[in-house]
Write an enzyme that holds these catalytic residues in place. Structure first.
Site, PDB file in Angstrom:
ATOM      1  N   ARG A  51      -0.051 -13.721 -11.558  1.00  0.00           N
ATOM      2  CA  ARG A  51       0.584 -14.248 -12.765  1.00  0.00           C
ATOM      3  C   ARG A  51       0.688 -15.782 -12.738  1.00  0.00           C
ATOM      4  NH1 ARG A  51       4.725 -11.559 -16.073  1.00  0.00           N
ATOM      5  NH2 ARG A  51       4.628  -9.800 -14.675  1.00  0.00           N
ATOM      6  N   LYS A 148       0.200   1.009   0.213  1.00  0.00           N
ATOM      7  CA  LYS A 148       1.430   1.778   0.262  1.00  0.00           C
ATOM      8  C   LYS A 148       2.584   0.886  -0.169  1.00  0.00           C
ATOM      9  CE  LYS A 148       3.892   2.398   4.074  1.00  0.00           C
ATOM     10  NZ  LYS A 148       4.705   1.435   4.843  1.00  0.00           N
ATOM     11  N   HIS A 178      -2.948   1.614   6.824  1.00  0.00           N
ATOM     12  CA  HIS A 178      -3.658   0.718   7.736  1.00  0.00           C
ATOM     13  C   HIS A 178      -3.725   1.260   9.170  1.00  0.00           C
ATOM     14  CE1 HIS A 178       0.371  -0.748   8.783  1.00  0.00           C
ATOM     15  NE2 HIS A 178      -0.151  -1.314   9.839  1.00  0.00           N
ATOM     16  N   LYS A 182      -6.887   1.260  12.659  1.00  0.00           N
ATOM     17  CA  LYS A 182      -6.689   0.782  14.033  1.00  0.00           C
ATOM     18  C   LYS A 182      -7.762   1.389  14.936  1.00  0.00           C
ATOM     19  CE  LYS A 182      -1.691   0.076  13.571  1.00  0.00           C
ATOM     20  NZ  LYS A 182      -1.390  -1.310  13.841  1.00  0.00           N
ATOM     21  N   GLU A 216       9.069  -0.439  17.360  1.00  0.00           N
ATOM     22  CA  GLU A 216       8.904  -1.846  16.985  1.00  0.00           C
ATOM     23  C   GLU A 216      10.107  -2.638  17.472  1.00  0.00           C
ATOM     24  OE1 GLU A 216       6.775  -2.395  12.987  1.00  0.00           O
ATOM     25  OE2 GLU A 216       8.206  -0.796  12.625  1.00  0.00           O
ATOM     26  N   ASP A 235       8.952   5.035   5.086  1.00  0.00           N
ATOM     27  CA  ASP A 235       8.171   3.846   5.440  1.00  0.00           C
ATOM     28  C   ASP A 235       7.121   4.143   6.514  1.00  0.00           C
ATOM     29  OD1 ASP A 235       7.713   0.963   5.337  1.00  0.00           O
ATOM     30  OD2 ASP A 235       8.614   0.887   7.337  1.00  0.00           O
ATOM     31  N   HIS A 240       2.104   6.841   8.199  1.00  0.00           N
ATOM     32  CA  HIS A 240       1.437   6.490   9.460  1.00  0.00           C
ATOM     33  C   HIS A 240       1.546   7.593  10.525  1.00  0.00           C
ATOM     34  CE1 HIS A 240       1.188   2.716   7.527  1.00  0.00           C
ATOM     35  NE2 HIS A 240       2.353   2.214   7.889  1.00  0.00           N
ATOM     36  N   LYS A 330      13.021   0.575  14.375  1.00  0.00           N
ATOM     37  CA  LYS A 330      13.050  -0.899  14.411  1.00  0.00           C
ATOM     38  C   LYS A 330      14.033  -1.346  15.489  1.00  0.00           C
ATOM     39  CE  LYS A 330      10.779  -1.268  10.396  1.00  0.00           C
ATOM     40  NZ  LYS A 330       9.360  -1.600  10.401  1.00  0.00           N
TER      41      LYS A 330
HETATM   42  C1  BG6 Z   1       4.143  -0.941   7.609  1.00  0.00           C
HETATM   43  C2  BG6 Z   1       5.626  -0.708   7.494  1.00  0.00           C
HETATM   44  O1  BG6 Z   1       3.435  -0.024   6.822  1.00  0.00           O
HETATM   45  O2  BG6 Z   1       3.762  -0.826   8.973  1.00  0.00           O
HETATM   46  C3  BG6 Z   1       6.387  -1.656   8.381  1.00  0.00           C
HETATM   47  O3  BG6 Z   1       6.026  -0.876   6.139  1.00  0.00           O
HETATM   48  C4  BG6 Z   1       5.875  -1.612   9.794  1.00  0.00           C
HETATM   49  O4  BG6 Z   1       7.790  -1.361   8.340  1.00  0.00           O
HETATM   50  C5  BG6 Z   1       4.372  -1.760   9.834  1.00  0.00           C
HETATM   51  O5  BG6 Z   1       6.477  -2.662  10.511  1.00  0.00           O
HETATM   52  C6  BG6 Z   1       3.825  -1.543  11.237  1.00  0.00           C
HETATM   53  O6  BG6 Z   1       2.459  -1.879  11.282  1.00  0.00           O
HETATM   54  P1  BG6 Z   1       1.796  -2.471  12.579  1.00  0.00           P
HETATM   55  O7  BG6 Z   1       0.342  -2.567  12.254  1.00  0.00           O
HETATM   56  O8  BG6 Z   1       2.435  -3.794  12.839  1.00  0.00           O
HETATM   57  O9  BG6 Z   1       2.091  -1.494  13.668  1.00  0.00           O
END
Ligand code: BG6
Length: 484
Positions: A51, A148, A178, A182, A216, A235, A240, A330
């Site tokens: 935008r 996502k 994603h 990997k 994480e 999430d 994932h 987290k």
């Molecule tokens: C994302 C989540 O899809 O994946 C995040 O929204 C998360 O919360 C992330 O931190 C983790 O991805 P990666 O590649 O850093 O393991």
């Protein structure tokens, strides 16, 4: 090692949401790395669309800033950045209005791959798809890439699928998870289906359980508003961890082709048992080195989980009675993502006097140090009698590639190039996403109805004690997150 980078066909990639965070962090740096690898044709174009009023130069300044921030110093230099920027263009566009669309149409070229990347809020997917089709910008073989979160429950995912289907065919839609890009995740398929060793053992007869951890160290600071409506279940687990579970549990597809693979993953999701509340542990991090979750989320009343552990059952011939334990959170002690396939003990130990012989385990490490190891019990070398030790047969991919090997690419590099190649294998199909939500919805509904409070856990730990108990009560234990 000889580089195996194969150039892709010439393309125009229109990046909606080009001024956003994901574009800066992941998408643009990944394209630059592919450019450096010689994979991006000289006349390919990246057309930023958003935008904000800006010209090409304004966008190039923004891309240049993103590359400086998100591509490590040794991997970029002024000359290649300039050459890359020359392939970047910009158009101001109104996703829900008319401004910019005829200009975008005027920019499109015939005879090149056209990809439209929606790095925007899902609420805009339908409007964008409709305009791309309505203005005759997209054609039969154009590709749509969507990020996502793909919905927040089954109803919203169905709506998104319907919005996209109104203008595009399923074979044109690339839903990103994603994790599928990997390196190790792809290697899991290679290890399972290109070796004769594992398949005979890959079932309830020889496997005790599987544990999947995505831990994480980061918190939710900066994205609390999104995260508080989502939580770890939406999430991370619905997408994932579900994908990791599917690839570990699925039957061998007949061929390595997109729909054959996705059919097999879908069957796994359909075989998942409904969850009992006693098989779920939710946690929320307390104040520690950093502020607490509720402060990050700016919601003192929040009952959203920043950690979750689940014991999942799969009702089919291969997996009946083999629990899949999943956990993600987290602000945990360590950044570690891995799948551990824990084999059963030998039926009878002839080494009883030598002590307990640990059972084999195959560990698939997604990050850090992508690789796999298979723990084996052997005789300790030396004259000291039959003493047994457990040693890993370790294959760290970076070592296997050697010092001159190519660097392991970021997931996004692989996925974006797959879009250009027209290969949907590592993308989620609409029915797969819906099935994952259909399994997730009642679980979330259950704890919303019960107004369930997550357990508090200290930052820098493995999550709440109750998550440890989830395995202890079955006589098993999680892999220690503090072990290197
Ligand atoms: C994302 C989540 O899809 O994946 C995040 O929204 C998360 O919360 C992330 O931190 C983790 O991805 P990666 O590649 O850093 O393991």
């Amino acid at each position: 090692m000889v580089s195996r980078t194969i150039p892709v066909d010439c393309f125009d990639l229109v990046l909606f949401g080009a001024t956003g965070d994901l574009a800066a962090r992941k998408i643009l740096p990944s394209l630059y790395r592919r450019f450096l690898a010689g994979q991006m044709p000289e006349d390919a174009r990246i057309i930023g669309a958003a935008r904000s009023e800006m010209d090409d130069q304004g966008f190039r300044d923004l891309v240049s800033k993103a590359l400086k921030e998100f591509v490590s110093k040794g991997k970029r230099d002024a000359d290649t950045i300039d050459a890359f920027l020359a392939q970047c263009h910009y158009i101001t566009i109104d996703a829900t209005g008319d401004a910019g669309w005829s200009q975008l149409k005027g920019m499109m070229r015939d005879g090149v791959v056209k990809a439209f990347y929606f790095s925007v809020a899902p609420s805009l997917f339908g409007a964008l798809a409709e305009r791309l089709r309505g203005h005759g910008i997209a054609c039969e073989d154009s590709r749509l890439v969507v990020e996502k979160p793909f919905g927040t429950d089954l109803a919203t995912a169905k709506q998104l699928n319907a919005d996209l289907a109104a203008s595009f065919d399923e074979h044109q839609v690339y839903r990103i998870d994603h994790f599928l890009g990997k390196e190790t995740v792809q290697n899991l398929m290679a290890v399972r289906f290109a070796n004769v060793l594992f398949e005979p053992l890959w079932n309830e007869r020889y496997i005790d359980h599987v544990q999947i951890t995505v831990a994480e160290t980061v918190g939710v600071e900066g994205r609390g508003a999104y995260y508080d409506k989502s939580g770890a279940m939406r999430d991370m687990v619905q997408n994932h961890l579900m994908q990791l579970l599917c690839l570990t549990a699925m039957e061998p597809p007949t061929r390595f082709e997109p729909d054959m693979l996705r059919d097999e993953k879908l069957k796994v999701i359909h075989a998942l048992d409904p969850m009992a509340p006693s098989d779920i542990v939710r946690g929320q991090y307390k104040a520690g080195e950093q502020a607490s979750y509720v402060e990050h989320a700016e919601n003192p009343e929040s009952r959203t989980e920043s950690f979750i552990a689940l014991k999942v059952g799969i009702s089919n011939w291969r997996w009946k009675g083999v629990p899949f334990y999943l956990r993600t959170g987290k602000r945990m002690s360590r950044r570690l993502s891995e799948i551990v396939v824990q084999f059963k003990e030998t039926p009878h130990s002839i080494f009883e006097r030598e002590g307990h012989v640990p059972a084999n385990a195959l560990t698939i490490r997604l990050q850090p140090d992508e690789g796999m190891d298979l723990s084996m019990t052997i005789k300790e070398p030396g004259p000291g009698g039959m003493r047994l030790v457990n040693v890993p047969l370790d294959m760290t991919f970076a070592d296997a590639l050697g010092p001159d090997g190519e660097e392991i690419p970021d997931a996004y590099e692989r996925l974006i190039m797959d879009v250009i190649r027209g290969n949907q294998t590592l993308f989620m199909r609409g029915d797969e996403v819906e099935a994952a939500w259909a399994w997730t919805d009642p679980i979330i509904k259950g704890w919303v109805e019960r107004r369930a409070q997550p357990y508090k856990y200290a930052q820098g730990t493995s999550g709440p004690e109750e998550a440890l108990a989830l395995m202890h009560r079955d006589g098993r234990r999680w892999r220690d997150l503090t072990e290197e």
